[in-house]
Write a protein that holds these residues in place. Structure first.
Motif, PDB file in Angstrom:
ATOM      1  N   LYS A 155       0.546   3.617   3.860  1.00  0.00           N
ATOM      2  CA  LYS A 155       0.374   3.687   5.457  1.00  0.00           C
ATOM      3  C   LYS A 155      -0.378   3.717   6.187  1.00  0.00           C
ATOM      4  CE  LYS A 155       5.471   3.026   5.393  1.00  0.00           C
ATOM      5  NZ  LYS A 155       5.568   1.111   5.855  1.00  0.00           N
ATOM      6  N   ILE A 156      -0.624   5.022   5.356  1.00  0.00           N
ATOM      7  CA  ILE A 156      -1.831   5.293   6.199  1.00  0.00           C
ATOM      8  C   ILE A 156      -3.452   4.235   6.471  1.00  0.00           C
ATOM      9  CG2 ILE A 156      -2.120   7.853   6.122  1.00  0.00           C
ATOM     10  CD1 ILE A 156      -3.997   7.388   3.958  1.00  0.00           C
ATOM     11  N   TYR A 157      -3.599   3.029   5.273  1.00  0.00           N
ATOM     12  CA  TYR A 157      -4.460   2.202   5.156  1.00  0.00           C
ATOM     13  C   TYR A 157      -3.941   1.180   6.311  1.00  0.00           C
ATOM     14  CZ  TYR A 157      -5.627   4.945   1.080  1.00  0.00           C
ATOM     15  OH  TYR A 157      -6.399   5.531   0.035  1.00  0.00           O
ATOM     16  N   CYS A 158      -2.933   1.544   7.201  1.00  0.00           N
ATOM     17  CA  CYS A 158      -2.424  -0.307   7.726  1.00  0.00           C
ATOM     18  C   CYS A 158      -2.653   0.870   8.597  1.00  0.00           C
ATOM     19  CB  CYS A 158      -1.024  -0.098   8.152  1.00  0.00           C
ATOM     20  SG  CYS A 158       0.210   0.083   6.123  1.00  0.00           S
ATOM     21  N   CYS A 188      -3.764  -4.135   7.396  1.00  0.00           N
ATOM     22  CA  CYS A 188      -4.689  -3.047   6.473  1.00  0.00           C
ATOM     23  C   CYS A 188      -6.452  -3.196   7.700  1.00  0.00           C
ATOM     24  CB  CYS A 188      -5.238  -3.074   5.591  1.00  0.00           C
ATOM     25  SG  CYS A 188      -3.974  -4.046   4.159  1.00  0.00           S
ATOM     26  N   LEU A 189      -6.875  -1.688   7.144  1.00  0.00           N
ATOM     27  CA  LEU A 189      -8.208  -1.141   8.061  1.00  0.00           C
ATOM     28  C   LEU A 189      -9.234  -2.073   7.649  1.00  0.00           C
ATOM     29  CD1 LEU A 189      -7.580   3.172   7.358  1.00  0.00           C
ATOM     30  CD2 LEU A 189      -7.512   1.209   9.607  1.00  0.00           C
ATOM     31  N   PHE A 238      -5.383  -4.446   1.079  1.00  0.00           N
ATOM     32  CA  PHE A 238      -4.749  -5.863   0.359  1.00  0.00           C
ATOM     33  C   PHE A 238      -3.574  -4.631   0.690  1.00  0.00           C
ATOM     34  CE2 PHE A 238      -4.395  -4.174  -3.944  1.00  0.00           C
ATOM     35  CZ  PHE A 238      -3.181  -4.022  -4.326  1.00  0.00           C
ATOM     36  N   LEU A 239      -2.315  -6.194   1.299  1.00  0.00           N
ATOM     37  CA  LEU A 239      -0.960  -6.090   2.102  1.00  0.00           C
ATOM     38  C   LEU A 239      -0.477  -6.003   0.779  1.00  0.00           C
ATOM     39  CD1 LEU A 239      -0.079  -4.881   4.291  1.00  0.00           C
ATOM     40  CD2 LEU A 239       0.245  -7.650   4.907  1.00  0.00           C
ATOM     41  N   ASN A 264       5.163  -2.514   2.156  1.00  0.00           N
ATOM     42  CA  ASN A 264       5.124  -2.637   4.031  1.00  0.00           C
ATOM     43  C   ASN A 264       3.681  -2.101   3.463  1.00  0.00           C
ATOM     44  OD1 ASN A 264       6.420  -4.654   4.783  1.00  0.00           O
ATOM     45  ND2 ASN A 264       7.944  -3.391   5.310  1.00  0.00           N
ATOM     46  N   SER A 265       3.130  -1.907   2.870  1.00  0.00           N
ATOM     47  CA  SER A 265       1.884  -1.083   2.938  1.00  0.00           C
ATOM     48  C   SER A 265       0.586  -1.319   2.416  1.00  0.00           C
ATOM     49  CB  SER A 265       1.970   0.879   1.911  1.00  0.00           C
ATOM     50  OG  SER A 265       2.613  -0.068   0.592  1.00  0.00           O
TER      51      SER A 265
END
Length: 320
Positions: free
Chosen positions: A11-14, A22-23, A28-29, A34-35
């Motif tokens: 989730k830190i890439y969200c 995503c960042l 990719f989502l 939901n990550s």
């Protein structure tokens, strides 16, 4: 989701707590947890979208939507293949793909066995007497070797032919029938009694002939003289002989005309003198007559003697 991606999804890439984006495009989502996950490592540029699907294609030697399959799984000699179906596009060195995408060996006629791994064109030229992109066309039988692009001969098998494809005979009057390939000029000179760059001209017909040597040089000048009393560079000038008797007759004729001229001049001189002056004394008249006669005789000798001195004892030659 592919289990291989699970450890790369966080989730830190969200960009937000809800993880709706995503960042960056290197993630990719997922729809399951939901990550955001890292794109597959074989994606070119590491770019992908949901799926995952590599958006910029695959790194060399891989194919598939997520670039997880190897091109060599389909063809062992393949280096780059289509992302969608695995058809080979570029083969490893020494091979190239045919119309169906299978890697086949470069043509045996390629120099050093090297060809373009994409097109199959021989990149180092052709071996032997072949030409064409893939060195699969024979050069003309008259060529020793020929150009890969056009088939034009680099050199001819025989020196008696010339032209781009060594298919034109040298002129027969070339020495030994040999000529230069590009120009057709006689390379060893001309056969006997011919001259010119192409040895296309006969030596002058009035040149004196020998048993073995040519009768004229490269400019057409007769080398050994002329026949039929002719002369000149090309033996086209005729001699006219004037004998000594003819010269004497001419000299005598000139002397007669000179005598007539001098007599006439002397008579005119005396007549004019008598008209202009009265007769004074007979002794003076006689003196004038003596002086006139001496002058006349001297002029006559000067006019006649050079003519006889110039008469040749034999003959005179005039060129016309």
């Amino acid at each position: 989701m592919n289990p291989g991606y699970q450890c790369k999804c966080h989730k830190i890439y969200c960009t937000n707590n809800a993880c709706t984006t995503c960042l960056s495009s290197t993630f990719f989502l997922t729809s399951s947890d939901n990550s955001c996950c890292e794109c597959p490592q074989n994606c070119k540029g590491a770019f992908c979208t949901r799926g995952p699907q590599c958006t910029s294609g695959c790194a060399d030697a891989f194919y598939g939507m997520d670039c997880s399959q190897k091109c060599t799984d389909i063809n062992a000699e393949c280096f780059i293949c289509s992302q969608y179906d695995g058809m080979c596009l570029v083969c490893r060195e020494g091979f190239y793909p045919n119309e169906t995408g299978n890697c086949i060996s470069c043509n045996d006629n390629c120099k050093n066995g090297q060809c373009d791994s994409d097109t199959g064109r021989c990149i180092k030229g052709c071996e032997g007497t072949f030409w064409g992109d893939k060195c699969d066309i024979l050069c003309s039988s008259s060529c020793e070797t020929c150009q890969q692009e056009s088939g034009i001969c680099f050199s001819c098998v025989e020196q008696t032919v010339h032209g781009l494809f060594c298919n034109e005979s040298c002129i027969s009057s070339c020495f030994e029938g040999k000529c230069e390939q590009i120009t057709g000029l006689c390379s060893l000179g001309c056969e006997r009694n011919f001259f010119g760059n192409m040895c296309q001209t006969n030596c002058p017909e009035n040149c004196l002939q020998t048993e073995t040597k040519t009768s004229c040089n490269t400019d057409g000048d007769c080398l050994y003289g002329c026949i039929n009393d002719l002369e000149g560079r090309y033996c086209t000038e005729r001699r006219i002989y004037i004998t000594s008797s003819t010269n004497i007759a001419l000299a005598a004729l000139v002397g007669v005309f000179a005598t007539l001229f001098i007599s006439t001049a002397a008579g005119c001189y005396l007549w004019n003198r008598r008209r202009s002056k009265p007769i004074e004394q007979s002794s003076e008249i006689q003196l004038d007559q003596i002086e006139t006669e001496k002058a006349y005789e001297q002029l006559q000798r000067q006019a006649i003697e050079p003519i006889y001195r110039n008469v040749d004892d034999n003959y005179t030659v005039l060129s016309i």
